[in-house]
Scaffold this motif. Sequence first.
Motif, PDB file in Angstrom:
ATOM      1  N   ASN A  77     -48.949  -2.662-116.771  1.00 33.38           N
ATOM      2  CA  ASN A  77     -49.474  -1.719-117.757  1.00 33.38           C
ATOM      3  C   ASN A  77     -49.313  -0.278-117.286  1.00 33.38           C
ATOM      4  OD1 ASN A  77     -50.278  -3.744-119.540  1.00 33.38           O
ATOM      5  ND2 ASN A  77     -52.276  -3.971-118.563  1.00 33.38           N
ATOM      6  N   THR A  78     -49.503  -0.064-116.011  1.00 31.10           N
ATOM      7  CA  THR A  78     -49.304   1.271-115.453  1.00 31.10           C
ATOM      8  C   THR A  78     -47.830   1.650-115.481  1.00 31.10           C
ATOM      9  OG1 THR A  78     -51.194   0.941-113.987  1.00 31.10           O
ATOM     10  CG2 THR A  78     -49.677   2.726-113.432  1.00 31.10           C
ATOM     11  N   TYR A  79     -46.970   0.697-115.165  1.00 31.88           N
ATOM     12  CA  TYR A  79     -45.533   0.963-115.188  1.00 31.88           C
ATOM     13  C   TYR A  79     -45.055   1.330-116.592  1.00 31.88           C
ATOM     14  CZ  TYR A  79     -45.213  -1.083-110.496  1.00 31.88           C
ATOM     15  OH  TYR A  79     -45.349  -1.329-109.158  1.00 31.88           O
ATOM     16  N   ASN A  80     -45.611   0.662-117.601  1.00 32.99           N
ATOM     17  CA  ASN A  80     -45.203   0.938-118.977  1.00 32.99           C
ATOM     18  C   ASN A  80     -45.444   2.395-119.349  1.00 32.99           C
ATOM     19  OD1 ASN A  80     -44.526  -1.742-119.187  1.00 32.99           O
ATOM     20  ND2 ASN A  80     -46.317  -2.316-120.403  1.00 32.99           N
ATOM     21  N   VAL A  81     -46.523   2.971-118.829  1.00 34.97           N
ATOM     22  CA  VAL A  81     -46.826   4.382-119.088  1.00 34.97           C
ATOM     23  C   VAL A  81     -45.902   5.286-118.282  1.00 34.97           C
ATOM     24  CG1 VAL A  81     -48.607   6.160-118.950  1.00 34.97           C
ATOM     25  CG2 VAL A  81     -49.223   3.834-119.631  1.00 34.97           C
ATOM     26  N   ILE A  82     -45.665   4.927-117.041  1.00 31.56           N
ATOM     27  CA  ILE A  82     -44.844   5.765-116.157  1.00 31.56           C
ATOM     28  C   ILE A  82     -43.400   5.843-116.662  1.00 31.56           C
ATOM     29  CG2 ILE A  82     -43.880   5.962-113.826  1.00 31.56           C
ATOM     30  CD1 ILE A  82     -46.445   4.732-112.769  1.00 31.56           C
ATOM     31  N   ILE A  83     -42.879   4.730-117.181  1.00 37.36           N
ATOM     32  CA  ILE A  83     -41.476   4.689-117.615  1.00 37.36           C
ATOM     33  C   ILE A  83     -41.184   5.747-118.666  1.00 37.36           C
ATOM     34  CG2 ILE A  83     -39.764   3.287-118.850  1.00 37.36           C
ATOM     35  CD1 ILE A  83     -40.911   0.836-117.451  1.00 37.36           C
ATOM     36  N   THR A  84     -42.132   5.992-119.573  1.00 35.03           N
ATOM     37  CA  THR A  84     -41.905   6.960-120.653  1.00 35.03           C
ATOM     38  C   THR A  84     -42.499   8.331-120.340  1.00 35.03           C
ATOM     39  OG1 THR A  84     -43.883   6.126-121.788  1.00 35.03           O
ATOM     40  CG2 THR A  84     -41.750   5.192-122.441  1.00 35.03           C
ATOM     41  N   SER A  85     -42.813   8.581-119.094  1.00 43.67           N
ATOM     42  CA  SER A  85     -43.378   9.875-118.702  1.00 43.67           C
ATOM     43  C   SER A  85     -42.257  10.845-118.335  1.00 43.67           C
ATOM     44  CB  SER A  85     -44.322   9.695-117.509  1.00 43.67           C
ATOM     45  OG  SER A  85     -43.587   9.315-116.356  1.00 43.67           O
ATOM     46  N   PRO A  86     -42.530  12.162-118.388  1.00 42.37           N
ATOM     47  CA  PRO A  86     -41.508  13.158-118.010  1.00 42.37           C
ATOM     48  C   PRO A  86     -40.989  12.986-116.588  1.00 42.37           C
ATOM     49  CG  PRO A  86     -43.319  14.205-119.190  1.00 42.37           C
ATOM     50  CD  PRO A  86     -43.746  12.795-118.919  1.00 42.37           C
ATOM     51  N   VAL A  87     -41.801  12.400-115.695  1.00 40.11           N
ATOM     52  CA  VAL A  87     -41.357  12.194-114.316  1.00 40.11           C
ATOM     53  C   VAL A  87     -40.100  11.332-114.276  1.00 40.11           C
ATOM     54  CG1 VAL A  87     -42.009  11.210-112.082  1.00 40.11           C
ATOM     55  CG2 VAL A  87     -43.703  12.446-113.446  1.00 40.11           C
ATOM     56  N   ILE A  88     -39.995  10.383-115.186  1.00 39.02           N
ATOM     57  CA  ILE A  88     -38.832   9.501-115.240  1.00 39.02           C
ATOM     58  C   ILE A  88     -37.782  10.036-116.216  1.00 39.02           C
ATOM     59  CG2 ILE A  88     -38.049   7.145-115.725  1.00 39.02           C
ATOM     60  CD1 ILE A  88     -39.887   7.411-113.278  1.00 39.02           C
ATOM     61  N   LEU A  89     -38.213  10.513-117.357  1.00 35.55           N
ATOM     62  CA  LEU A  89     -37.267  10.885-118.405  1.00 35.55           C
ATOM     63  C   LEU A  89     -36.537  12.192-118.119  1.00 35.55           C
ATOM     64  CD1 LEU A  89     -39.195   9.896-121.659  1.00 35.55           C
ATOM     65  CD2 LEU A  89     -37.656   8.543-120.234  1.00 35.55           C
ATOM     66  N   THR A  90     -37.169  13.124-117.411  1.00 36.01           N
ATOM     67  CA  THR A  90     -36.485  14.388-117.098  1.00 36.01           C
ATOM     68  C   THR A  90     -35.250  14.163-116.227  1.00 36.01           C
ATOM     69  OG1 THR A  90     -38.546  15.646-117.311  1.00 36.01           O
ATOM     70  CG2 THR A  90     -36.753  16.669-116.066  1.00 36.01           C
ATOM     71  N   PRO A  91     -35.337  13.376-115.143  1.00 33.86           N
ATOM     72  CA  PRO A  91     -34.107  13.080-114.382  1.00 33.86           C
ATOM     73  C   PRO A  91     -33.061  12.331-115.212  1.00 33.86           C
ATOM     74  CG  PRO A  91     -36.050  12.553-113.083  1.00 33.86           C
ATOM     75  CD  PRO A  91     -36.529  12.834-114.454  1.00 33.86           C
ATOM     76  N   VAL A  92     -33.499  11.473-116.136  1.00 35.06           N
ATOM     77  CA  VAL A  92     -32.556  10.767-117.007  1.00 35.06           C
ATOM     78  C   VAL A  92     -31.812  11.752-117.892  1.00 35.06           C
ATOM     79  CG1 VAL A  92     -32.364   9.121-118.921  1.00 35.06           C
ATOM     80  CG2 VAL A  92     -33.897   8.628-117.009  1.00 35.06           C
TER      81      VAL A  92
END
Length: 243
Positions: A77-92
């Motif tokens: 559940n925590t991972y699901n939130v992190i995946i769509t966070s700017p911390v992950i999406l900005t590098p993408v």
Amino acid sequence: MELEETLGLQEFAKILKKRSWLIIILTVISIAISAGISFYALTPVYEAQTQILVNQNNSAEGVYSWQTTETDLRLINTYNVIITSPVILTPVIDALDLNYTPSQLTQQISISNENDSKVVTISVEDSNPSKAAEISNKVAEVFKEQIPHLMSVDNISILSAAKLSENPTPVKPNKMLNVAIGGLIGIMVGIGMSFLLEFLDMTIKSETDVEDYLELPVIGMVDFIKEDKQKKFSLNLRKARRS
């Protein structure tokens, strides 16, 4: 009571039969409009999926405990939130040189996993099937790289990467469903218009209308005389006058 219900159904069928041309026309128009929008106006949207596995590293003895499994499931559940966070999406976004903001990219991504399953599916929708696959895979890669720094755990592995098929099929719009809905709307509008026109039509057509609208009893009727009967009646009348 049964007689009244029968008469009501007969009137209902009579109105539909009388206005059937209107129902057919509106249904055809509605189907044509929905088909035109679905096939020519709406942009096709494609979906790509990447699956990741949440799995703690096994111990030296190869024992995988029940507590470890529970920990992995709670972390999902925590991972699901992190995946769509700017911390992950900005590098993408930076890696793929996308013209999106993290919030815009979030709208294209959905995360799901089955109950008590440690497999997380990252789904990405885009009008370009190749870009959808690239984004999906890159999100999984960046997440796998960043999660050890974010949570001091290393339990992510990519189970299945998104692949571009030779003939990708869009998931949106559902053209046939849209056409069917358009036809149903046309029928409903046609029926509604039929009853509305019938309600607004105040012309008197039968003895029942006289009784309903004028509240007068009907004591006699003059029936319509067909042309052949009218000629026969006129001929008999002339003969009667000559005699």
